[in-house]
Design a protein around this motif. Sequence first.
Motif, PDB file in Angstrom:
ATOM      1  N   ALA A  81       0.837  -1.200   0.000  1.00  0.00           N
ATOM      2  CA  ALA A  81       0.000   0.000   0.000  1.00  0.00           C
ATOM      3  C   ALA A  81       0.873   1.253   0.000  1.00  0.00           C
ATOM      4  O   ALA A  81       0.632   2.190  -0.768  1.00  0.00           O
ATOM      5  CB  ALA A  81      -0.930   0.000   1.203  1.00  0.00           C
ATOM      6  N   THR A  83      -3.538   2.939  -5.449  1.00  0.00           N
ATOM      7  CA  THR A  83      -4.099   2.536  -4.163  1.00  0.00           C
ATOM      8  C   THR A  83      -4.823   1.216  -4.365  1.00  0.00           C
ATOM      9  O   THR A  83      -5.458   0.995  -5.398  1.00  0.00           O
ATOM     10  CB  THR A  83      -5.084   3.592  -3.613  1.00  0.00           C
ATOM     11  N   ALA A  84      -4.696   0.363  -3.387  1.00  0.00           N
ATOM     12  CA  ALA A  84      -5.389  -0.929  -3.438  1.00  0.00           C
ATOM     13  C   ALA A  84      -6.768  -0.758  -2.821  1.00  0.00           C
ATOM     14  O   ALA A  84      -6.919  -0.107  -1.796  1.00  0.00           O
ATOM     15  CB  ALA A  84      -4.594  -1.977  -2.677  1.00  0.00           C
ATOM     16  N   THR A  85      -7.783  -1.330  -3.457  1.00  0.00           N
ATOM     17  CA  THR A  85      -9.138  -1.191  -2.943  1.00  0.00           C
ATOM     18  C   THR A  85      -9.531  -2.341  -2.020  1.00  0.00           C
ATOM     19  O   THR A  85     -10.633  -2.369  -1.522  1.00  0.00           O
ATOM     20  CB  THR A  85     -10.154  -1.103  -4.103  1.00  0.00           C
ATOM     21  N   GLY A  86      -8.646  -3.280  -1.817  1.00  0.00           N
ATOM     22  CA  GLY A  86      -8.942  -4.388  -0.929  1.00  0.00           C
ATOM     23  C   GLY A  86      -7.837  -5.423  -0.974  1.00  0.00           C
ATOM     24  O   GLY A  86      -6.765  -5.205  -1.561  1.00  0.00           O
ATOM     25  N   GLY A  94      -6.372  -6.310  -4.442  1.00  0.00           N
ATOM     26  CA  GLY A  94      -5.469  -5.285  -4.953  1.00  0.00           C
ATOM     27  C   GLY A  94      -4.118  -5.332  -4.277  1.00  0.00           C
ATOM     28  O   GLY A  94      -3.074  -5.218  -4.927  1.00  0.00           O
TER      29      GLY A  94
END
Length: 127
Positions: A28, A37-40, A43
Motif C-alpha cells: 500500500a 491505491t489498493a481497494t482491498g 489489490g
Amino acid sequence: MNFILAALIALGAMLDLVLGVSFFVDPALAGMDFGMTATGPMGLSAMRGDFTAFFLVAAVFMGWGAWKRRSDVLLAPLLLFATAFTGRLVNLFAVGFYEGWWTPMLVEAAHVFVLTFAMLRWRSQAA
C-alpha cells in the motif's frame, strides 16, 4: 568502460531491489509512490505479487549480469523495462500527460539504454 557499465547496472539493480522489497513488505505504501491505491485484499495481493516479481526479477538478473558481464542474462530485465516504457508511452497518447509522467519513463529509458549498451558491448567482447 566495462566497470562503469557494471556499476551503473548494479546501481539500477539496487534501486529495483529496494522497490521490490518495498512492494513485498508494504504494498500500500509502495503503491502510493506509483500513484496506486489498493481497494482491498485482492489489490494488495496483486501489488505485492506482481510488482515484487517485476522489480526483484529485474534486480537479480541485472546483478548477475553485471557481476559476470553476461549479456544474455540482461535480456530479461531489458524486456521488462522496455515493455514498461512502451506501456507508459501508449498511455501518454491514450490518456494524456499527467504530473510527474516523465520521472518513471526516464528511469525506465535509462534502464533500457544502459542494458542495451552493456549487452552489445559484452556480446561483442565474448565473440
